[in-house]
Design a protein around this motif. Sequence first.
Motif, mmCIF file in Angstrom:
data_model
loop_
_atom_site.group_PDB
_atom_site.id
_atom_site.type_symbol
_atom_site.label_atom_id
_atom_site.label_comp_id
_atom_site.label_asym_id
_atom_site.label_seq_id
_atom_site.Cartn_x
_atom_site.Cartn_y
_atom_site.Cartn_z
ATOM 1 N N ASP A 139 60.773 68.191 2.932
ATOM 2 C CA ASP A 139 60.435 67.246 4.001
ATOM 3 C C ASP A 139 60.080 67.979 5.291
ATOM 4 N N ARG A 140 60.874 68.984 5.589
ATOM 5 C CA ARG A 140 60.634 69.716 6.831
ATOM 6 C C ARG A 140 59.334 70.525 6.751
ATOM 7 N N ASP A 142 56.799 69.865 4.972
ATOM 8 C CA ASP A 142 55.649 68.958 4.884
ATOM 9 C C ASP A 142 55.397 68.249 6.216
ATOM 10 N N ALA A 143 56.388 68.283 7.107
ATOM 11 C CA ALA A 143 56.230 67.616 8.406
ATOM 12 C C ALA A 143 55.629 68.555 9.450
ATOM 13 N N ALA A 275 49.036 50.323 -3.886
ATOM 14 C CA ALA A 275 48.994 50.841 -2.515
ATOM 15 C C ALA A 275 49.140 52.363 -2.457
ATOM 16 N N ASP A 278 46.099 54.200 -3.761
ATOM 17 C CA ASP A 278 44.986 54.029 -2.828
ATOM 18 C C ASP A 278 45.184 54.920 -1.603
ATOM 19 N N HIS A 279 46.417 54.972 -1.103
ATOM 20 C CA HIS A 279 46.656 55.805 0.078
ATOM 21 C C HIS A 279 46.472 57.283 -0.228
ATOM 22 N N GLN A 282 43.010 57.968 0.377
ATOM 23 C CA GLN A 282 42.714 57.984 1.814
ATOM 24 C C GLN A 282 43.227 59.236 2.504
ATOM 25 N N ARG A 283 44.302 59.813 1.948
ATOM 26 C CA ARG A 283 45.017 60.846 2.690
ATOM 27 C C ARG A 283 44.895 62.242 2.091
ATOM 28 N N PRO A 395 49.724 67.105 6.577
ATOM 29 C CA PRO A 395 51.179 66.941 6.612
ATOM 30 C C PRO A 395 51.608 65.529 6.187
ATOM 31 N N GLY A 396 52.748 65.475 5.518
ATOM 32 C CA GLY A 396 53.369 64.188 5.214
ATOM 33 C C GLY A 396 52.843 63.486 3.979
ATOM 34 N N VAL A 397 51.841 64.018 3.333
ATOM 35 C CA VAL A 397 51.248 63.315 2.194
ATOM 36 C C VAL A 397 51.997 63.643 0.893
ATOM 37 N N THR A 399 55.006 64.664 0.286
ATOM 38 C CA THR A 399 56.368 64.129 0.160
ATOM 39 C C THR A 399 56.405 62.603 0.166
ATOM 40 N N THR A 400 55.297 61.957 0.521
ATOM 41 C CA THR A 400 55.282 60.495 0.577
ATOM 42 C C THR A 400 54.645 59.895 -0.675
ATOM 43 N N ILE A 401 53.448 60.377 -1.013
ATOM 44 C CA ILE A 401 52.699 59.768 -2.114
ATOM 45 C C ILE A 401 52.127 60.814 -3.070
ATOM 46 N N GLY B 176 55.922 62.974 11.017
ATOM 47 C CA GLY B 176 55.540 64.188 10.291
ATOM 48 C C GLY B 176 54.138 64.143 9.719
ATOM 49 N N SER B 177 53.424 63.045 9.919
ATOM 50 C CA SER B 177 52.074 62.919 9.354
ATOM 51 C C SER B 177 50.979 62.862 10.410
ATOM 52 N N ALA B 380 49.137 47.825 2.792
ATOM 53 C CA ALA B 380 48.399 48.807 1.990
ATOM 54 C C ALA B 380 47.924 48.213 0.663
ATOM 55 N N ASP B 381 48.525 47.105 0.246
ATOM 56 C CA ASP B 381 48.087 46.432 -0.978
ATOM 57 C C ASP B 381 46.879 45.534 -0.754
#
Lengths: 451, 451
Positions: A139-140, A142-143, A275, A278-279, A282-283, A395-397, A399-401, B176-177, B380-381
């Motif tokens: 997390d750290r 990736d942030a 979602a 799809d994100h 986008q990211r 950053p942040g992608v 660890t999120t999606i 963080g993003s 996001a959906d």
Amino acid sequence: MDRADVVVVGAGYAGLCAARALRAVGREVAVLEASGRVGGRVLTDRIAGDWVIDLGAQWISGAHTRFAALVEEYGAETYAAPSNGANLLVEGAVRRPFVGARPPLPPLVLVVLAQALWRIERLAARIDLARPWTTPGADRLDAMTAATWLRRNLPERRARNLAEVMIGEELCVDVGSVSMLAVLTTIRAAGGVEGGVTAETVTRLFVDGADGPAHSIAAELGDALRLDTPVTSIRQVPEGLSVGGEFGEVRAAQVIVALPPALAGRITYDPPLPAARDHLTQRMPMGSVLKAFAVYERPFWRDDRLTGQALNLHDPVPVTFDATRPGGPGCLGALVPGRAAHRLAALPAAERRAMIVGSLVRAFGPAARDPIDWREKVWADDPYSRGGYGAFFPPGVLTTIGSTLRQPIGAIHWAGSETATEWAGYIEGAIRSGERAAAEVLAASRDATVG
Amino acid sequence: MDRADVVVVGAGYAGLCAARALRAVGREVAVLEASGRVGGRVLTDRIAGDWVIDLGAQWISGAHTRFAALVEEYGAETYAAPSNGANLLVEGAVRRPFVGARPPLPPLVLVVLAQALWRIERLAARIDLARPWTTPGADRLDAMTAATWLRRNLPERRARNLAEVMIGEELCVDVGSVSMLAVLTTIRAAGGVEGGVTAETVTRLFVDGADGPAHSIAAELGDALRLDTPVTSIRQVPEGLSVGGEFGEVRAAQVIVALPPALAGRITYDPPLPAARDHLTQRMPMGSVLKAFAVYERPFWRDDRLTGQALNLHDPVPVTFDATRPGGPGCLGALVPGRAAHRLAALPAAERRAMIVGSLVRAFGPAARDPIDWREKVWADDPYSRGGYGAFFPPGVLTTIGSTLRQPIGAIHWAGSETATEWAGYIEGAIRSGERAAAEVLAASRDATVG
């Protein structure tokens, strides 16, 4: 309306190798390619005398086992990348030759650089390539951007510049745009600092271009491959999936989308993608790279015992290399990654060329001033690649999606070099991803049959 | 095949206001909206008793002058957002009421928080909203995430948590993003720390929903507005531009694309967009937000003299507010931004609801346990929004390709709240962007006529 067992979208190495693997076990496949050629981000061009240059991916290293198998099978000829002589470190008007991987910097600078690379190597070694987000401290890491990490861990300016150039050249993205966790993942996926960031394992080029095996696979595919066929929609229909565009549609039980995520996201899906997936599209944007070749009567830099490789710390052209084919005219390649690629792409062609040639002159002397031929490719301008070498994680992608990267959505499977756990961003990663997706498709249809 | 002077793609407030401004001076306009409704990221729903709730954007503040003009013109009724009583700061099992904007934290924590907010205010004040990349220090601020800046400038954990919650709620993205330069730009565009990050200027809600003026404009547009008309291509043709999709095509001299950049990037352009503009569509993704409403017989929290506003530092639901209409049933709204929205969206609906209700119970007591009605929206959906409130800038984007955000490409102009220099991400920004794009279109066609 046509039918196939599996539709493959995209005829880069990923799509071609997926199709090849499926046909090998008797599946009927349709490969739909938007552009008028195969190869994707591998693109071989020809200069006078029918000598080739690779405007896209071009290298094969000893660790690229799946690519090597294709090369072996289809008989493509390779040669060792020129490495006799000295590399150059260029800083403004000062150029310093050096042999091997250790640039000619003051001992203190080399020590802090070595320390930072050692830290990077240690952090990269912890990465679980299949699930980078489970890495301790993910997390750290990736942030923060890689720029932030380098500022903290490489306070010495020249050492940091060098690291920035190396990372920029590896990922085609500025260190201020990319997640540190993503950089570590890329380095680990390319065999560690030695394999990934230095030039050690990048060893062979193709006499007839890196797209040779791609064309061989395309020839085998015959009518199963359709060029100039941009896919704009993938819709669920009672009997499976309908893959459509202005060309009409092809129906299939399963689909492999062998495109980078950003381009996969431009297809209309019905039902719409979840979602998180799809994100991801986008990211996870494409990197940006401009590749240019200056052709000369002969490889004059070899007279000065230079390899043609230069690292330039203050120049729009941070990396050059020798792309001369054995017996062919001298050929210097230049790579411009990240924001510098955007800046140069916005200039008139003549100005851009003058700027790159100026950089070659600073490195290799006045003999570089007048190339007899010139080729260049702005990958972000290519409508069916929209960047290169590959996509990157801001950053942040991750660890999120990040977990959605390879996760099939119903009967839609994802290939492309970005989805590879090893050698992501390389031809090797593309091939492995295609073979992995094909295996996934076969397993899924087997499960469906058994079920 | 149809014709218009100008095609507007998208019928959110941006597109509607662009169309309205163009028709006011006699231009023939066709507004093509992909979904079956107007409003875009403004979406009003109804609960029992015909009381409304706003599942999307809902606020109007005193500084929203263009939105106020629409409200005035179309006669939409507003009421002051409930603010009598105390807000809550919730940390695990501990809840602390507080009045006003200063949360009940130890003096030291408040001091470091105030210092950091003062630094943010000072940095934000320097931003040139039309060109944030020219801000002194822009490159450095854009090369770090907001998380990095907060770690350096807010070493105190609770103060940092609070700042993270406030920024997350303002931008719907994890610290963080997002680029620190982008955070400063957003804060400045929303009137500074007081206007943007605190709730001070967020003052009025709509009795009949925030989409009232949008429906009034839609009624005026009549046949010029076409719903269920997804645009998939914009092609240059001899007489201008052809805007196409499965519906057919509409031709026009000029086009306004009133979509967030990521969705604008999913349209096929012929000729293809220039590299830098295409990369903007790849690198400016949507934020993520889940908005939920729990409905109760009556606003029971007011018995305890609570406003319904809670800031929750350790919860999946960091922000709640009172959305009760005057005389209507009690209504608590919950906002879940960023990665928490993705995490919650992936859960089964019942589990998600239980989690959010649990959070309401921790803040407002057992009376919150059994809502009589429930509404939620995972933005996001939504296939034609794909996130919310708005798009954000990851690190390195603003300073590399930010200048392409409003730059017309030939006769294609860009609107949408993201393109606003002030109140970007708000309805106010959407309206201003539409009016700006309409003015741009008129100026361009005047130039063409004069030329």
